[in-house]
Design an enzyme around this catalytic site. Structure first.
Site, PDB file in Angstrom:
ATOM      1  N   GLU A 148     -26.886  30.500  17.534  1.00 26.61           N
ATOM      2  CA  GLU A 148     -27.700  29.702  18.443  1.00 26.61           C
ATOM      3  C   GLU A 148     -28.998  30.425  18.779  1.00 26.61           C
ATOM      4  O   GLU A 148     -29.042  31.646  18.915  1.00 26.61           O
ATOM      5  CB  GLU A 148     -26.934  29.416  19.737  1.00 26.61           C
ATOM      6  CG  GLU A 148     -25.744  28.490  19.576  1.00 26.61           C
ATOM      7  CD  GLU A 148     -25.122  28.121  20.904  1.00 26.61           C
ATOM      8  OE1 GLU A 148     -25.688  28.491  21.959  1.00 26.61           O
ATOM      9  OE2 GLU A 148     -24.068  27.460  20.899  1.00 26.61           O
TER      10      GLU A 148
ATOM     11  N   GLU B 147     -29.715  20.074  18.781  1.00 28.87           N
ATOM     12  CA  GLU B 147     -28.845  19.457  19.787  1.00 28.87           C
ATOM     13  C   GLU B 147     -29.623  18.977  21.003  1.00 28.87           C
ATOM     14  O   GLU B 147     -30.450  19.712  21.565  1.00 28.87           O
ATOM     15  CB  GLU B 147     -27.762  20.446  20.233  1.00 28.87           C
ATOM     16  CG  GLU B 147     -26.819  19.862  21.280  1.00 28.87           C
ATOM     17  CD  GLU B 147     -25.611  20.720  21.579  1.00 28.87           C
ATOM     18  OE1 GLU B 147     -24.816  20.336  22.456  1.00 28.87           O
ATOM     19  OE2 GLU B 147     -25.460  21.773  20.928  1.00 28.87           O
TER      20      GLU B 147
ATOM     21  N   SER C 236     -17.095  25.611  20.696  1.00 29.36           N
ATOM     22  CA  SER C 236     -16.584  24.571  21.592  1.00 29.36           C
ATOM     23  C   SER C 236     -15.065  24.581  21.636  1.00 29.36           C
ATOM     24  O   SER C 236     -14.457  24.022  22.554  1.00 29.36           O
ATOM     25  CB  SER C 236     -17.085  23.193  21.168  1.00 29.36           C
ATOM     26  OG  SER C 236     -16.910  23.003  19.763  1.00 29.36           O
TER      27      SER C 236
ATOM     28  N   ASP D 233     -19.026  29.331  14.085  1.00 30.57           N
ATOM     29  CA  ASP D 233     -19.867  29.841  15.158  1.00 30.57           C
ATOM     30  C   ASP D 233     -19.538  31.307  15.413  1.00 30.57           C
ATOM     31  O   ASP D 233     -18.354  31.687  15.450  1.00 30.57           O
ATOM     32  CB  ASP D 233     -19.610  29.068  16.454  1.00 30.57           C
ATOM     33  CG  ASP D 233     -20.568  27.915  16.660  1.00 30.57           C
ATOM     34  OD1 ASP D 233     -21.677  27.968  16.111  1.00 30.57           O
ATOM     35  OD2 ASP D 233     -20.204  26.972  17.372  1.00 30.57           O
TER      36      ASP D 233
END
Length: 280
Positions: free
Chosen positions: A116, A184, A46, A84
């Site tokens: 992810e 999420e 992000s 990440d």
């Protein structure tokens, strides 16, 4: 405060003590999070949006993430640092995934990396990275790196097919060796079901309570512009304070109110005279 470890996180989960995770992308942000006593600092992709100004997380590169991660590492003393891995840095093969994860561990000092997704290819990558000795945090539900395939940035687990997928992916991530999973934008009822079957901590973001929570630092501080996601709670309005402070500074410069004598250094008359002579 002793540095957080994976066994300590598991102890918190077993004791019912909520786990606190927050993102950070630089030294000041990581220092603030660490001083606040959070358990985990996530150098999220992000940062592509809130720090680097990209439209989505997809644009950020591994080298850019390593710079952000290294800065956060230098600001983190006690929290567990998770980084990440960016889109495109693990998809090609297990070997690529391991190489990327090792770079984050060696070059940035990451305690763990986050991947992810939970399809079979992703589970293979998790197994390979864990086998190489780098701890992994999973991420299921809304996965921003591949949000286009999910129909955009929208909640997951609200239909029969989607709910089954979220549950199966979360279980798969655990069995592949992840020590923790971020869930999420998933209904709280689905997260509660996962709490009944998973043996690893669940960190929620827009997914009910889980065993802990994560938010983007810039969101909770009110730095991010525009409409916030439904799951964001803002604890400050620092973005507006920043604009107001810079505006006041600009006004003072333009009016001559800054700088004044108190912001200047003094020189002896002899030094001034010597400088004057040198200019002749």
């Amino acid at each position: 405060m002793p540095r957080m470890t994976i066994p300590m996180l598991n102890e918190k989960r077993a004791a019912g003590e909520p786990i606190v995770m927050v993102t950070a992308y630089d030294y000041p942000g990581a220092r603030a999070a660490d001083r606040a006593g959070v358990d985990m600092v996530l150098v999220g992709d992000s940062g592509a949006q809130v720090v680097l100004g990209h439209a989505s997380t997809v644009a950020v590169t591994t080298d850019e993430m390593l710079v952000l991660a290294g800065a956060a590492r230098r600001g983190t003393e006690s929290a567990l640092l998770v980084c990440d891995v960016p889109f495109g840095s693990t998809e090609a093969s297990d070997a690529q995934a391991v190489e990327t994860a090792v770079r984050f561990a060696k070059e940035a000092g990451a305690d763990a990396v986050k991947l992810e997704g939970g399809n079979e290819d992703r589970l293979d990558r998790i197994r390979a990275i864990v086998s190489a000795g780098v701890p992994v945090v999973g991420h299921v539900g809304l996965t921003p790196q591949t949000a286009t395939a999910l129909g955009g940035l929208r909640a997951q687990g609200r239909t029969i097919e989607s709910a089954v997928r979220v549950v199966e992916e979360a279980v798969g991530v655990q069995e592949a060796g992840a020590f923790c999973v971020v869930v999420e934008a998933v209904p709280a009822e689905i997260t509660e079901l996962l709490k009944e079957v998973l043996r690893i901590p669940i960190i929620g973001i827009g997914a009910g309570s889980g065993h802990g929570q994560v938010l983007v630092l810039h969101d909770l501080l009110g730095i991010t512009e525009g409409r916030a996601a439904k799951f964001v709670k803002r604890y400050a309005a620092i973005g507006e304070d920043m604009v107001a402070a810079v505006t006041a500074y600009a006004d003072d410069v333009r009016s001559g109110a800054f700088p004044t004598a108190e912001h200047q250094y003094a020189a002896s008359p002899e030094a001034v005279e010597a400088a004057r002579q040198a200019l002749r």
